[in-house]
Design a protein around this motif. Structure first.
Motif, mmCIF file in Angstrom:
data_model
loop_
_atom_site.group_PDB
_atom_site.id
_atom_site.type_symbol
_atom_site.label_atom_id
_atom_site.label_comp_id
_atom_site.label_asym_id
_atom_site.label_seq_id
_atom_site.Cartn_x
_atom_site.Cartn_y
_atom_site.Cartn_z
ATOM 1 N N LEU A 109 0.824 -1.205 0.000
ATOM 2 C CA LEU A 109 0.000 0.000 0.000
ATOM 3 C C LEU A 109 0.863 1.262 0.000
ATOM 4 C CD1 LEU A 109 -2.845 -1.015 2.492
ATOM 5 C CD2 LEU A 109 -3.006 -0.772 0.013
ATOM 6 N N GLY A 110 1.977 1.206 0.758
ATOM 7 C CA GLY A 110 2.863 2.366 0.799
ATOM 8 C C GLY A 110 3.523 2.646 -0.541
ATOM 9 N N LEU A 111 3.794 1.558 -1.307
ATOM 10 C CA LEU A 111 4.446 1.729 -2.610
ATOM 11 C C LEU A 111 3.468 2.035 -3.741
ATOM 12 C CD1 LEU A 111 7.167 -1.092 -2.737
ATOM 13 C CD2 LEU A 111 7.524 1.375 -2.465
ATOM 14 N N LEU A 112 2.175 1.819 -3.490
ATOM 15 C CA LEU A 112 1.185 1.976 -4.559
ATOM 16 C C LEU A 112 1.228 3.347 -5.255
ATOM 17 C CD1 LEU A 112 -1.044 0.339 -5.927
ATOM 18 C CD2 LEU A 112 -2.668 1.322 -4.290
ATOM 19 N N PRO A 113 1.358 4.450 -4.517
ATOM 20 C CA PRO A 113 1.386 5.754 -5.212
ATOM 21 C C PRO A 113 2.579 5.920 -6.154
ATOM 22 C CG PRO A 113 0.924 6.040 -2.866
ATOM 23 C CD PRO A 113 1.364 4.623 -3.057
ATOM 24 N N ALA A 114 3.630 5.087 -5.961
ATOM 25 C CA ALA A 114 4.800 5.207 -6.833
ATOM 26 C C ALA A 114 4.485 4.851 -8.277
ATOM 27 C CB ALA A 114 5.926 4.309 -6.312
ATOM 28 N N PHE A 136 2.168 6.163 -9.900
ATOM 29 C CA PHE A 136 1.766 7.406 -10.560
ATOM 30 C C PHE A 136 2.802 8.523 -10.379
ATOM 31 C CE2 PHE A 136 -1.907 5.063 -8.925
ATOM 32 C CZ PHE A 136 -2.550 4.763 -10.112
ATOM 33 N N VAL A 137 3.420 8.571 -9.204
ATOM 34 C CA VAL A 137 4.412 9.611 -8.919
ATOM 35 C C VAL A 137 5.675 8.943 -8.397
ATOM 36 C CG1 VAL A 137 4.956 11.691 -7.617
ATOM 37 C CG2 VAL A 137 2.599 11.272 -8.367
ATOM 38 N N HIS A 138 6.745 8.976 -9.140
ATOM 39 C CA HIS A 138 7.978 8.301 -8.731
ATOM 40 C C HIS A 138 8.722 9.155 -7.700
ATOM 41 C CE1 HIS A 138 7.472 5.276 -11.806
ATOM 42 N NE2 HIS A 138 7.242 6.240 -12.700
ATOM 43 N N SER A 139 8.945 8.533 -6.526
ATOM 44 C CA SER A 139 9.677 9.220 -5.457
ATOM 45 C C SER A 139 10.148 8.192 -4.440
ATOM 46 C CB SER A 139 8.778 10.254 -4.771
ATOM 47 O OG SER A 139 9.427 10.781 -3.629
ATOM 48 N N TRP A 140 11.360 8.446 -3.897
ATOM 49 C CA TRP A 140 11.881 7.578 -2.838
ATOM 50 C C TRP A 140 11.052 7.686 -1.571
ATOM 51 C CZ3 TRP A 140 14.884 3.727 -3.823
ATOM 52 C CH2 TRP A 140 15.763 3.780 -4.914
ATOM 53 N N TRP A 141 10.262 8.722 -1.417
ATOM 54 C CA TRP A 141 9.453 8.892 -0.213
ATOM 55 C C TRP A 141 8.390 7.796 -0.089
ATOM 56 C CZ3 TRP A 141 11.141 11.477 3.649
ATOM 57 C CH2 TRP A 141 11.960 12.585 3.454
ATOM 58 N N TRP A 142 7.951 7.254 -1.216
ATOM 59 C CA TRP A 142 6.967 6.171 -1.140
ATOM 60 C C TRP A 142 7.592 4.913 -0.539
ATOM 61 C CZ3 TRP A 142 3.041 8.817 -1.139
ATOM 62 C CH2 TRP A 142 2.737 9.790 -2.105
ATOM 63 N N LEU A 143 8.881 4.697 -0.828
ATOM 64 C CA LEU A 143 9.564 3.555 -0.208
ATOM 65 C C LEU A 143 9.674 3.764 1.300
ATOM 66 C CD1 LEU A 143 11.106 0.905 -0.397
ATOM 67 C CD2 LEU A 143 13.180 2.214 -0.903
ATOM 68 N N VAL A 144 9.994 5.003 1.697
ATOM 69 C CA VAL A 144 10.055 5.317 3.136
ATOM 70 C C VAL A 144 8.697 5.084 3.777
ATOM 71 C CG1 VAL A 144 10.433 7.148 4.810
ATOM 72 C CG2 VAL A 144 11.940 6.958 2.815
#
Length: 207
Positions: A58-63, A65-73
């Motif tokens: 779920l935390g990685l799902l927005p990645a 659409f929007v690529h960012s290392w913050w989704w991995l965090v």
């Protein structure tokens, strides 16, 4: 999560019950909270590790659409929070007033009808065999798992699923060393097989 007093008949130790003269009696033993936590934590995470992937995904799902290392965090943080929450459920059992009988120093008396948890001559808890859902036989002990309590009528299906899926096991711990003789150990294992709590083809316990 079902509380211990919802499983074992709804009460703590009471005035001593009478057991059969032919009952199997053990020496006294005590399950420490540390030993309980270690056993349950291993069992819970052996079964539930796959659910930790859900908050990570779920935390990685927005990645997508929007690529960012913050989704991995975010995914890592959500997973850690899930692990802490599930682990807190396990350790919380040892802190509850209702669970104190599990960690008393006691001996056991077993016959065909019941299992007595005896703390003293005038203090015991009575369980019938239909309160035991399953038995696990380790190399040095038996774990007798209490059945979960019956959920209230009308409970939503999703809450029933959560309760069943993220239940915390509650069990009685009977080390093999507390049996007074090899014959008592064999009689106890035979009793468990007759109650369909151990496979019928299981051999006698080795001592």
């Amino acid at each position: 999560m079902n509380q211990p007093n919802q499983r074992g008949g709804g009460g703590g130790f009471r005035q001593a019950q009478q057991s059969s003269p032919l009952a199997i009696r053990t020496k006294k033993s005590q399950l420490t909270t540390d030993a309980y936590t270690r056993l349950v934590m291993g069992e819970v995470w052996k079964k539930d590790w796959v659910y930790a992937l859900i908050p990570f995904a779920l935390g990685l799902l927005p990645a997508i659409f929007v690529h960012s290392w913050w989704w991995l965090v975010l995914a890592v943080v959500l997973t850690v929070l899930f692990v802490l929450f599930r682990s807190a459920q396990v350790t919380g059992v040892t802190q509850m007033e209702q669970s104190k009988p599990l960690f008393e120093r006691m001996n056991f008396e077993m016959d065909q009808k019941q299992l007595l948890l005896r703390v003293g001559p005038e203090k015991a808890m009575q369980l019938t065999w239909d309160m035991i859902g399953r038995v696990r036989r380790d190399s040095d002990a038996y774990l007798l798992y209490l059945k979960p309590g019956t959920p209230p009528e009308g409970m939503a299906a999703w809450r029933l699923w959560l309760g069943r899926t993220f239940d915390v096991p509650v069990f009685l711990h009977l080390p093999m060393r507390i049996f007074n003789s090899p014959n008592d150990l064999k009689l106890f294992e035979s009793l468990l097989r007759r109650k369909n709590l151990l496979p019928a083809e299981a051999g006698a316990a080795a001592v």
